[in-house]
Design a protein around this motif. Structure first.
Motif, mmCIF file in Angstrom:
data_model
loop_
_atom_site.group_PDB
_atom_site.id
_atom_site.type_symbol
_atom_site.label_atom_id
_atom_site.label_comp_id
_atom_site.label_asym_id
_atom_site.label_seq_id
_atom_site.Cartn_x
_atom_site.Cartn_y
_atom_site.Cartn_z
ATOM 1 N N SER A 274 0.803 -1.658 -0.054
ATOM 2 C CA SER A 274 -0.541 -0.134 -0.130
ATOM 3 C C SER A 274 1.018 1.003 -0.061
ATOM 4 O O SER A 274 0.866 1.723 0.936
ATOM 5 N N SER A 275 2.010 1.476 -0.746
ATOM 6 C CA SER A 275 2.405 2.068 -1.300
ATOM 7 C C SER A 275 2.577 2.369 -2.607
ATOM 8 O O SER A 275 2.621 1.572 -3.376
ATOM 9 N N ALA A 276 3.776 3.330 -2.808
ATOM 10 C CA ALA A 276 4.226 3.625 -4.404
ATOM 11 C C ALA A 276 5.424 2.580 -4.614
ATOM 12 O O ALA A 276 5.640 2.032 -5.554
ATOM 13 N N ARG A 277 5.875 1.668 -3.515
ATOM 14 C CA ARG A 277 6.854 0.686 -4.019
ATOM 15 C C ARG A 277 6.176 -0.820 -3.833
ATOM 16 O O ARG A 277 7.510 -1.543 -4.469
ATOM 17 N N ARG A 278 5.050 -0.663 -4.540
ATOM 18 C CA ARG A 278 4.803 -1.490 -5.034
ATOM 19 C C ARG A 278 5.209 -1.564 -6.838
ATOM 20 O O ARG A 278 5.562 -2.575 -7.515
ATOM 21 N N PHE A 279 6.096 -1.138 -6.980
ATOM 22 C CA PHE A 279 6.044 -0.428 -8.957
ATOM 23 C C PHE A 279 8.140 -1.504 -8.211
ATOM 24 O O PHE A 279 8.898 -1.230 -8.989
ATOM 25 N N GLU A 280 8.404 -1.127 -6.625
ATOM 26 C CA GLU A 280 9.753 -1.676 -7.103
ATOM 27 C C GLU A 280 10.516 -2.865 -7.248
ATOM 28 O O GLU A 280 9.363 -4.345 -6.970
ATOM 29 N N THR A 281 11.907 -3.903 -7.095
ATOM 30 C CA THR A 281 11.684 -4.439 -7.057
ATOM 31 C C THR A 281 13.101 -5.131 -6.418
ATOM 32 O O THR A 281 13.208 -4.170 -5.191
ATOM 33 N N TRP A 282 12.718 -6.197 -5.787
ATOM 34 C CA TRP A 282 13.140 -6.756 -4.606
ATOM 35 C C TRP A 282 14.765 -6.717 -4.418
ATOM 36 O O TRP A 282 15.125 -6.248 -4.053
ATOM 37 N N GLU A 283 15.595 -7.346 -5.882
ATOM 38 C CA GLU A 283 16.744 -7.684 -5.786
ATOM 39 C C GLU A 283 16.938 -5.728 -6.157
ATOM 40 O O GLU A 283 16.220 -4.707 -7.070
ATOM 41 N N GLY A 284 18.181 -4.899 -5.610
ATOM 42 C CA GLY A 284 18.406 -3.838 -6.379
ATOM 43 C C GLY A 284 19.684 -3.267 -5.352
ATOM 44 O O GLY A 284 20.830 -4.132 -4.334
ATOM 45 N N SER A 285 20.933 -2.742 -6.419
ATOM 46 C CA SER A 285 22.401 -2.205 -4.942
ATOM 47 C C SER A 285 21.341 -1.929 -3.891
ATOM 48 O O SER A 285 21.537 -0.641 -3.482
ATOM 49 N N VAL A 286 21.932 -2.499 -3.088
ATOM 50 C CA VAL A 286 21.535 -1.895 -1.626
ATOM 51 C C VAL A 286 22.496 -0.377 -0.859
ATOM 52 O O VAL A 286 21.864 0.753 -0.828
ATOM 53 N N ALA A 287 23.924 -1.085 -1.544
ATOM 54 C CA ALA A 287 24.715 0.185 -1.018
ATOM 55 C C ALA A 287 24.435 1.270 -1.773
ATOM 56 O O ALA A 287 24.164 2.730 -1.013
#
Ligand SMILES: Cc1ncc(COP(=O)(O)O)c(C=O)c1O
Length: 412
Positions: A274-287
């Protein structure tokens, strides 16, 4: 109920305008003393603090594992959403992180799923990767794609836009606030108010403007804003974020929900975040994301308005210096007020100017028409040289460019 008299503000002294401390910025930026880096619009020099944040996190991943290191940083990661929101006048639940502006634009346009018969109106300032996507979406979905007419100063023609919008065809209006190909600044707030008046979805590609100009999503009235990390925000490569207005993300379903943006709640059921994070993917560069968070905090503490004013002034000074060099034609529209400076040198290909300047330690790029056919192609320019200072550039850097171009000219 007693009425409290309003605090008189008119007579209060205005706070002194913040100034950019170039010396301090250079001390905080290792690369600033190694040459004359004038390529913020490509990928700016980050501060030592941003770089240390990235390296420290990679070290933590090395020692403890990627998931464990990310868990340790959950508060800093969460803070990234509120800092990004603060920077553009949004709410934290309207922010999603991406690896680039192009990924953000593509994910959001795809999620809008415009049906056949709808229309996309794109500014002539549209960037290559976004234009290619819009052209293929239009072709595949049976949409009309119109490149918005421009006025003599190359900005979107507001009267023509109003005329188009007033016919009632449901429209996505997509505009690059500042293009890759010149220092033009589109009249974003006026475009936003037209889209508000007639209806439609307004997407602002703010890749070249966030960290450069003061950008407020409510003042501009955009529904979507996308930006990248590595340019005027001075964040690591492979980072970026988008804003999606709450009323819009609530209605939008990502085309490919990911474990980050949705919960697989039953054999054939899933619930979106329930936010715009619905468009994100799990994997990514945390750094990279942590580095972006720090770069945004630095942009906020540097003061966005002071940065805008300093950068625009640097752009003006560069343009004035280059204008004095025989054979140089400034390629920016006359009304430009930004830190992107484009020019051509008579008789010398832009790529040649760039490589000769690089030999002198001056870093700029050549932008070919293939990065902006609706702008450079339309103006009949095969390419331009683009210089883009940031707050770590001192007078010596600006002079090195002007002198370098003069000496290339002199050697012909
Ligand atoms: C105006 C504009 N939009 C979008 C992009 C694409 O950004 P990214 O490479 O992060 O996808 C660029 C890159 O130069 C750009 O200048």
């Amino acid at each position: 109920m007693s009425s409290v008299p309003a605090t008189p503000t008119a007579s209060l002294p205005r706070p002194a305008a913040r100034r950019i401390d170039v010396t301090a910025e250079r001390q905080a930026t290792a690369g600033s003393v190694l040459g004359n880096h004038l390529n913020a619009a490509g990928s700016a020099l980050p501060t030592a603090r941003v770089v240390a944040t990235v390296i420290d996190h990679l070290r933590a991943e090395e020692l403890h594992g990627g998931y464990e290191a990310a868990a340790e940083q959950r508060h800093a990661l969460e803070r990234g959403y509120s800092s990004a929101a603060d920077l553009i006048g949004a709410a934290a639940d309207e922010v999603a992180f991406f690896d680039s502006a192009s990924t953000g634009l593509r994910t959001i346009v795809d999620a809008l799923r415009p049906p056949a018969g709808h229309r996309i109106i794109a500014s002539s300032s549209t960037y290559v990767s976004h234009a290619l996507h819009l052209m293929s979406v239009a072709q595949e979905r049976g949409l009309e794609l119109i490149v918005a007419p421009t006025t003599s100063d190359r900005t979107t023609d507001l009267r023509a836009l109003e005329e188009m919008l007033s016919d009632g065809t449901p429209s996505i209006v997509s505009v690059a606030h500042i293009p890759t190909s010149s220092g033009l600044v589109e009249p974003a707030a006026q475009i936003g108010s037209l889209v508000r008046e007639y209806g439609g979805t307004f997407i602002l590609d703010a890749t070249q403007s966030v960290g450069h100009l003061s950008v407020d999503v409510d003042e501009i009235a955009c529904d979507v804003l996308v930006t990248t990390g590595r340019k005027f925000l001075r964040a690591p490569r492979g980072s970026g974020f988008a804003y999606v207005r709450r009323e819009l993300w609530e209605r939008m379903l990502p085309v490919a929900p990911d474990v980050r943006g949705a919960v697989w709640s039953g054999p054939r059921a899933w619930e979106l975040d329930s936010s715009a994070r619905r468009f994100e993917t799990w994997e990514g560069s945390v750094a990279g994301r942590l580095g972006l968070g720090v770069a945004i905090e630095e942009a906020l503490s540097r003061d966005v308005e002071a940065t805008e004013s300093w950068l625009c002034d640097a752009g003006d000074r560069l343009r004035a210096g280059l204008t004095g060099v025989d054979g140089v034609t400034i390629a920016d529209p006359a009304s430009t007020r930004s830190a992107i400076v484009t020019f051509v040198l008579e008789g010398v290909a832009s790529a040649q100017v760039v490589s000769e300047l690089a030999r002198r330690g001056v870093r700029v790029v050549s932008v070919p028409a293939s990065h902006g056919q609706w702008d450079l192609g339309d103006r009949g320019l095969a390419s331009v040289v683009r210089a883009s200072p940031h707050v770590y550039n001192d007078d010596g850097d600006l002079e090195a460019l002007v002198e370098g171009v003069a000496s290339i000219r002199g050697s012909r």
